[in-house]
Write a protein that holds these residues in place. Sequence first.
Motif, PDB file in Angstrom:
ATOM      1  N   TYR A 281       0.818  -1.115   0.059  1.00 18.21           N
ATOM      2  CA  TYR A 281       0.006   0.124   0.030  1.00 18.21           C
ATOM      3  C   TYR A 281       0.969   1.274  -0.061  1.00 18.21           C
ATOM      4  O   TYR A 281       1.671   1.568   0.985  1.00 18.21           O
ATOM      5  N   TYR A 282       0.821   1.912  -1.064  1.00 16.89           N
ATOM      6  CA  TYR A 282       1.514   3.377  -1.207  1.00 16.89           C
ATOM      7  C   TYR A 282       0.728   4.300  -1.332  1.00 16.89           C
ATOM      8  O   TYR A 282      -0.451   4.621  -1.763  1.00 16.89           O
ATOM      9  N   VAL A 283       1.328   5.469  -0.900  1.00 16.39           N
ATOM     10  CA  VAL A 283       0.591   7.069  -1.148  1.00 16.39           C
ATOM     11  C   VAL A 283       1.568   8.000  -1.428  1.00 16.39           C
ATOM     12  O   VAL A 283       2.967   7.736  -1.155  1.00 16.39           O
ATOM     13  N   ILE A 284       1.251   8.684  -2.225  1.00 16.26           N
ATOM     14  CA  ILE A 284       2.530   9.907  -2.789  1.00 16.26           C
ATOM     15  C   ILE A 284       1.711  11.212  -2.161  1.00 16.26           C
ATOM     16  O   ILE A 284       0.625  11.618  -2.354  1.00 16.26           O
ATOM     17  N   ASP A 285       2.506  11.745  -1.143  1.00 14.30           N
ATOM     18  CA  ASP A 285       2.087  13.007  -0.422  1.00 14.30           C
ATOM     19  C   ASP A 285       2.896  14.125  -1.078  1.00 14.30           C
ATOM     20  O   ASP A 285       4.088  13.689  -1.320  1.00 14.30           O
ATOM     21  N   GLN A 286       2.383  15.132  -0.933  1.00 19.03           N
ATOM     22  CA  GLN A 286       3.160  16.351  -1.124  1.00 19.03           C
ATOM     23  C   GLN A 286       4.004  16.743  -0.070  1.00 19.03           C
ATOM     24  O   GLN A 286       3.758  16.708   1.186  1.00 19.03           O
ATOM     25  N   VAL A 287       5.192  17.271  -0.233  1.00 17.56           N
ATOM     26  CA  VAL A 287       5.996  17.641   0.846  1.00 17.56           C
ATOM     27  C   VAL A 287       6.122  19.298   0.773  1.00 17.56           C
ATOM     28  O   VAL A 287       6.583  19.650  -0.261  1.00 17.56           O
ATOM     29  N   PRO A 288       6.077  19.857   1.990  1.00 17.21           N
ATOM     30  CA  PRO A 288       6.065  19.273   3.505  1.00 17.21           C
ATOM     31  C   PRO A 288       4.615  19.250   3.978  1.00 17.21           C
ATOM     32  O   PRO A 288       4.249  18.543   5.018  1.00 17.21           O
ATOM     33  N   GLY A 289       3.531  19.733   2.872  1.00 16.68           N
ATOM     34  CA  GLY A 289       2.000  19.647   3.710  1.00 16.68           C
ATOM     35  C   GLY A 289       1.426  18.297   3.954  1.00 16.68           C
ATOM     36  O   GLY A 289       0.626  18.359   4.777  1.00 16.68           O
TER      37      GLY A 289
END
Length: 344
Positions: A281-289
């Motif tokens: 299970y992967y997620v792509i998050d914005q950094v740093p928000g």
Amino acid sequence: MSKHLLTPMLVQYLVGLCCLKWDPDAVDVTIGDMVYDPAADKERDVDITVTVVEPGGSVHAFKAYEVKRERKPLDVADVEQLCIKLIDMPSVTHRAIVSASGYTAAAQRKAARHGINLYEIRPWTRPLQEQFPALTMNGTPEECFPMSSTLLCWVHQQLAVVAPEAKAAFPIQPDTPLLDASSNPHSKYATFGQYEQQLLLRSTQILLPLEPAVTVFRTFPIPHHVPNGGVPAGPAWPHTHTLDTVSDSVHIDTGHGVHRIDQVTISGHLQYQRSDDNPLYYVIDQVPGGEAFAGALIAQGKSEDNMTALVFSPMTRDIGIHFVQLADKHLNCIRRFKLEVPSL
């Protein structure tokens, strides 16, 4: 659950699928694109490019994503180098970096200074309602989407090998060494046992979308559990499949010379089996928000060059389902491979 289980090329492919899911107005998503750099006066590789339709219908927004799969967080020097590379491509209007290992604080400041968006691909453990409210589901991805793989398998199979130039029958065992056309050890398959496993996998990949495999899958449910620790499976049916193997350039010493294997016939039974291999299970998050770019549920295939991916967007309930099988030429490098954009 390790984020490094997927090969670099599958990580790049996965990010491309997430870009496709993120941009509903995308008209072109290319993995391993080449973009002109006027400062260097040549085309340079960019991991992923996305062309989208802007308001008014014009097609000119050109997004570029560089994907990095390192063991340590990207430092300021790494990010600065990527920033300069992307900025020197004026045709690119939106620039971003995706890291599988995070960023140092200095690297984040450097990217912000140059207007480069940063994203991180990492294990997806946060509850869905926090980042994907459109799904209207509560709990972690693993709780909401438990997954097991259903595989088409050969059972009780026998292989008949055809080498037309051989003058007589010859024995062949799992440990029989395989050769190339120059009688050197084969570069890809050391023994016939190793080659047999590849042929069985190749055969099931060909037969999976064909009859009777399609009807059997739809007609007979596969149990999730069976007593005594057996393998959950559906009914088996007899089948024979002949594979043309000339392009593999696999040769064998028959005792009367070295001859090429041109054909292999598999005879036995086919059966659907359920595998409880651990999905990723992967997620792509914005950094740093920390805002979600996309989520993905991955089932790794029998070999390291294939996977099944379910891709989620934080903006919609639609789930993209993708079956990924990399060709041999893509195992180490993907060049100008275009993802299929869904038709409206």
